[in-house]
Design a protein around this motif. Structure first.
Motif: not given
Length: 197
Positions: A92-110
């Motif tokens: 789950x640690x790497x999945x958290x980093x992956x999803x955070x990266x998506x939100x950044x790319x999508x220009x959406x706050x966490x």
């Protein structure tokens, strides 16, 4: 699975003149979106509100599972629980980093600007439940951890199924499928552990 390795494996054919079509059926779950830009299309364009909600909700959900897993390292008495907790954290640690990266790319706050995060999120433990788990040790911890992680995983599975049905981003949907499969297997293992405790 290493996000860096997966992203590197996807980027290599592109750098060598390969096309994204040749890799279309071979996306790795933890790969980062920039690795599939050979077509020139922005990965940011391929997402909808369901994808954003999935990432925003699954990040804190995974963070809580990691917190629970960390407690098991020092409080659990059952070796299988300790081993499973370490596996959950490693997944789950790497999945958290992956999803955070998506939100950044999508220009959406966490966090949700409307402030709806955490309310009605399936499987999330209350602060009181977490305090009980933190205070428990040995066999008492083992039983509580197992019961609570089953409920927690069931919530993640529910959110993952919603993403697969309503999301549009292929990577997010693929991660959701992986979460559903992995956590369903872990629920079955946790139930067997609970039966013998």
């Amino acid at each position: 699975m290493s996000v860096i390795v997966a992203a590197g494996a996807l980027a290599l054919p592109t750098a060598c003149g390969g096309t994204s079509d040749s890799m279309a059926g071979h996306q790795k779950v933890g790969s980062s979106a920039p690795a599939i830009t050979a077509t020139g299309a922005s990965p940011s364009a391929a997402f909808n509100d369901a994808d954003v909600t999935f990432a925003r909700m699954m990040i804190p959900h995974h963070e809580q599972a990691v917190d629970m897993a960390d407690l098991a390292a020092t409080r659990a008495s059952d070796p299988e629980i300790k081993e499973l907790a370490a596996k959950i954290k490693a997944e789950q640690d790497p999945e958290i980093r992956t999803m955070r990266g998506w939100l950044t790319e999508w220009g959406k706050p966490e966090s949700d600007p409307e402030g709806h995060m955490g309310h009605g999120m399936p499987g999330m433990m209350s602060a009181q439940d977490m305090k009980k788990l933190e205070a428990a040790k040995g066999k008492r911890f083992d039983k509580l951890f197992t019961e609570q992680m089953i409920a927690h995983h069931k919530g993640a599975i529910e959110m993952a199924r919603t993403e697969q049905a309503d999301g549009s981003n292929p990577q997010a949907k693929e991660l959701a499928k992986t979460i559903e499969t992995t956590q369903q297997t872990e629920v079955e293992q946790l139930r067997k552990i609970l039966d013998r405790l």
